[in-house]
Design a protein around this motif. Structure first.
Motif, mmCIF file in Angstrom:
data_model
loop_
_atom_site.group_PDB
_atom_site.id
_atom_site.type_symbol
_atom_site.label_atom_id
_atom_site.label_comp_id
_atom_site.label_asym_id
_atom_site.label_seq_id
_atom_site.Cartn_x
_atom_site.Cartn_y
_atom_site.Cartn_z
ATOM 1 N N VAL A 221 -35.850 40.404 34.425
ATOM 2 C CA VAL A 221 -35.309 39.929 35.666
ATOM 3 C C VAL A 221 -34.248 39.072 35.440
ATOM 4 O O VAL A 221 -33.084 39.082 36.122
ATOM 5 N N ILE A 222 -34.314 38.060 34.497
ATOM 6 C CA ILE A 222 -33.610 36.967 34.275
ATOM 7 C C ILE A 222 -32.027 37.768 33.714
ATOM 8 O O ILE A 222 -31.110 37.264 34.075
ATOM 9 N N ILE A 223 -32.329 38.608 32.896
ATOM 10 C CA ILE A 223 -31.035 39.121 32.347
ATOM 11 C C ILE A 223 -30.393 39.906 33.217
ATOM 12 O O ILE A 223 -29.135 39.975 33.387
ATOM 13 N N GLU A 224 -31.086 40.619 34.172
ATOM 14 C CA GLU A 224 -30.312 41.622 35.264
ATOM 15 C C GLU A 224 -29.694 40.874 36.343
ATOM 16 O O GLU A 224 -28.618 40.995 36.729
ATOM 17 N N ILE A 225 -30.085 39.493 36.635
ATOM 18 C CA ILE A 225 -29.615 38.605 37.567
ATOM 19 C C ILE A 225 -28.219 37.936 36.976
ATOM 20 O O ILE A 225 -27.144 38.009 37.332
ATOM 21 N N ILE A 226 -28.456 37.581 35.563
ATOM 22 C CA ILE A 226 -27.164 37.196 34.979
ATOM 23 C C ILE A 226 -26.156 38.381 34.804
ATOM 24 O O ILE A 226 -24.822 37.959 35.257
ATOM 25 N N LEU A 227 -26.511 39.522 34.260
ATOM 26 C CA LEU A 227 -25.348 40.623 34.213
ATOM 27 C C LEU A 227 -24.819 40.784 35.703
ATOM 28 O O LEU A 227 -23.578 41.137 35.716
ATOM 29 N N ARG A 228 -25.801 40.604 36.502
ATOM 30 C CA ARG A 228 -25.195 41.216 38.110
ATOM 31 C C ARG A 228 -24.293 39.935 38.461
ATOM 32 O O ARG A 228 -23.318 40.340 39.213
ATOM 33 N N ARG A 229 -24.857 38.893 38.103
ATOM 34 C CA ARG A 229 -23.726 37.658 38.737
ATOM 35 C C ARG A 229 -22.358 37.670 37.963
ATOM 36 O O ARG A 229 -21.489 37.275 38.686
ATOM 37 N N PHE A 230 -22.183 38.226 36.738
ATOM 38 C CA PHE A 230 -20.929 38.365 36.181
ATOM 39 C C PHE A 230 -20.253 39.640 36.210
ATOM 40 O O PHE A 230 -19.166 39.807 35.715
ATOM 41 N N GLY A 231 -21.101 40.310 36.967
ATOM 42 C CA GLY A 231 -20.286 41.803 37.078
ATOM 43 C C GLY A 231 -20.239 42.568 36.027
ATOM 44 O O GLY A 231 -19.505 43.461 35.762
ATOM 45 N N LEU A 232 -21.250 42.326 35.109
ATOM 46 C CA LEU A 232 -21.330 43.236 33.905
ATOM 47 C C LEU A 232 -22.539 44.512 34.012
ATOM 48 O O LEU A 232 -23.171 44.474 34.756
ATOM 49 N N PRO A 233 -22.013 45.449 33.241
ATOM 50 C CA PRO A 233 -22.996 46.751 33.528
ATOM 51 C C PRO A 233 -24.424 46.140 33.136
ATOM 52 O O PRO A 233 -24.795 45.611 31.758
ATOM 53 N N GLU A 234 -25.299 46.892 33.852
ATOM 54 C CA GLU A 234 -26.766 46.578 33.628
ATOM 55 C C GLU A 234 -27.448 47.620 32.599
ATOM 56 O O GLU A 234 -27.933 48.367 33.077
ATOM 57 N N SER A 235 -27.042 47.399 31.309
ATOM 58 C CA SER A 235 -27.465 48.279 30.293
ATOM 59 C C SER A 235 -28.856 48.251 30.004
ATOM 60 O O SER A 235 -29.572 47.122 29.447
ATOM 61 N N ARG A 236 -29.959 49.110 30.213
ATOM 62 C CA ARG A 236 -30.873 49.208 29.859
ATOM 63 C C ARG A 236 -31.347 49.039 28.415
ATOM 64 O O ARG A 236 -32.278 48.408 28.075
ATOM 65 N N ASP A 237 -30.541 49.737 27.739
ATOM 66 C CA ASP A 237 -30.533 49.315 26.141
ATOM 67 C C ASP A 237 -30.317 47.989 25.584
ATOM 68 O O ASP A 237 -31.187 47.541 24.804
ATOM 69 N N PHE A 238 -29.344 47.374 26.175
ATOM 70 C CA PHE A 238 -29.073 45.916 25.887
ATOM 71 C C PHE A 238 -30.201 45.076 26.325
ATOM 72 O O PHE A 238 -30.702 44.223 25.589
ATOM 73 N N ILE A 239 -30.722 45.158 27.459
ATOM 74 C CA ILE A 239 -31.928 44.517 28.046
ATOM 75 C C ILE A 239 -33.130 44.570 27.080
ATOM 76 O O ILE A 239 -33.853 43.786 26.786
ATOM 77 N N PHE A 240 -33.525 45.927 26.882
ATOM 78 C CA PHE A 240 -34.633 46.034 26.241
ATOM 79 C C PHE A 240 -34.556 45.693 24.569
ATOM 80 O O PHE A 240 -35.562 44.995 24.068
ATOM 81 N N LEU A 241 -33.184 45.541 23.981
ATOM 82 C CA LEU A 241 -33.047 45.114 22.629
ATOM 83 C C LEU A 241 -33.085 43.759 22.785
ATOM 84 O O LEU A 241 -33.735 42.917 21.863
ATOM 85 N N PHE A 242 -32.751 42.996 23.821
ATOM 86 C CA PHE A 242 -32.886 41.499 23.956
ATOM 87 C C PHE A 242 -34.334 41.100 24.002
ATOM 88 O O PHE A 242 -34.717 40.041 23.375
ATOM 89 N N ILE A 243 -35.095 41.812 24.810
ATOM 90 C CA ILE A 243 -36.387 41.586 25.181
ATOM 91 C C ILE A 243 -37.179 41.517 23.951
ATOM 92 O O ILE A 243 -38.239 40.923 23.520
ATOM 93 N N SER A 244 -36.855 42.412 23.078
ATOM 94 C CA SER A 244 -37.615 43.055 21.920
ATOM 95 C C SER A 244 -37.158 41.975 20.707
ATOM 96 O O SER A 244 -37.945 41.783 19.652
ATOM 97 N N THR A 245 -35.891 41.059 20.556
ATOM 98 C CA THR A 245 -35.693 40.215 19.659
ATOM 99 C C THR A 245 -35.598 38.871 20.062
ATOM 100 O O THR A 245 -36.494 37.810 19.092
#
Length: 278
Positions: A221-245
């Motif tokens: 949820v936090i990553i999606e809010i940040i990406l949406r705030r700055f107009g960045l693409p909500e890449s599921r691969d990036f979100i899952f990679l961040f969560i796993s590391t």
């Protein structure tokens, strides 16, 4: 006087870690001070130092938080906001900054069409002719275009205003080295002065919230809010990679802090933490 206070604070709170736990050495120091004939005068002086440390830390902490926030709102409302709006209204750039916005807009429009079609089938209300339905869909599409155009413009404003806030935050830290030292001393005394149960409770709360088994949902949820705030693409691969590391690295750093520092400063708090965590 302030320089002497700063030396006193650093001496009392920023002690180096020794082979003997800090709680034991503090007990002997307290017993030694009680036998000292000048204990009363020293206690009054320590109270003055502690009060100066607390007041200075709270003032600087509020200044450190409020100043970037005020600068963010001021720059967004009166500097970057009018400039971005003028550019967006005159140059008329693309509505969407990324594919994620486009997908959300199409999904909302499709949902609206399906709602109209469903209401027409069950005759919940008089939908009207096909032409009127098309007009409603067109009106909804225009609303979505205006909404996402505004969201794209706000993303640019957020990038510029947040950059100013972060810059001001680091400038305040660089300029206020003395205040940072006092604040660090205050936080050290505040954290290490807690009871063992309170320390264990905060450790469990922090670990379960940020590195626990249910924390990935919060990070998502936090990553999606940040990406949406700055107009960045909500890449599921990036979100899952961040969560796993990232939580794994955070958990490793936290365990190292417990082993390297807290285990020496307050071994009873570590024992309480392990007992509560089992």
């Amino acid at each position: 006087m302030k320089y002497w206070n700063l030396k006193k604070i650093n001496k009392s709170t920023l002690e180096k870690i020794g082979p003997i736990p800090r709680s034991i050495t503090k007990t002997f120091e307290k017993f030694k001070k009680e036998l000292d004939p000048n204990a009363e005068a020293e206690a009054i002086e320590e109270f003055k130092v502690s009060r100066y440390q607390t007041v200075t830390s709270i003032k600087y902490l509020l200044f450190l938080i409020i100043t970037p926030l005020l600068l963010n709102q001021f720059s967004k409302s009166f500097i970057f906001g009018p400039c971005v709006d003028y550019f967006w209204n005159n140059k008329q750039p693309t509505i969407f900054l990324n594919s994620s916005q486009e997908e959300r807009a199409f999904a909302e429009l499709q949902k609206f069409e399906e709602k109209l079609y469903f209401e027409k089938l069950i005759e919940k209300k008089s939908v009207g002719s096909e032409k009127q339905t098309e007009e409603q869909i067109k009106h909804k599409a225009i609303e979505l275009a205006e909404e996402y155009t505004k969201e794209s413009a706000n993303a640019i404003k957020n990038i510029l205003s947040d950059f100013c806030s972060i810059t001001s935050f680091f400038v305040i830290i660089i300029i206020g080295k003395r205040q940072i030292s006092i604040l660090k001393s205050f936080l050290n005394e505040l954290i290490y002065g807690l009871s063992d149960t309170a320390k264990a409770f905060l450790i469990i709360l922090f670990t379960d919230m940020f590195v626990g088994f249910h924390s990935p949902h919060g990070w998502e949820v936090i990553i999606e809010i940040i990406l949406r705030r700055f107009g960045l693409p909500e890449s599921r691969d990036f979100i899952f990679l961040f969560i796993s590391t990232f939580p794994v690295m955070l958990d490793t750093i936290f365990k190292y802090w417990i082993f390297r520092y807290l285990n020496r400063l307050s071994p009873s708090a570590v024992a309480t933490y392990h007992n509560m965590n089992e």
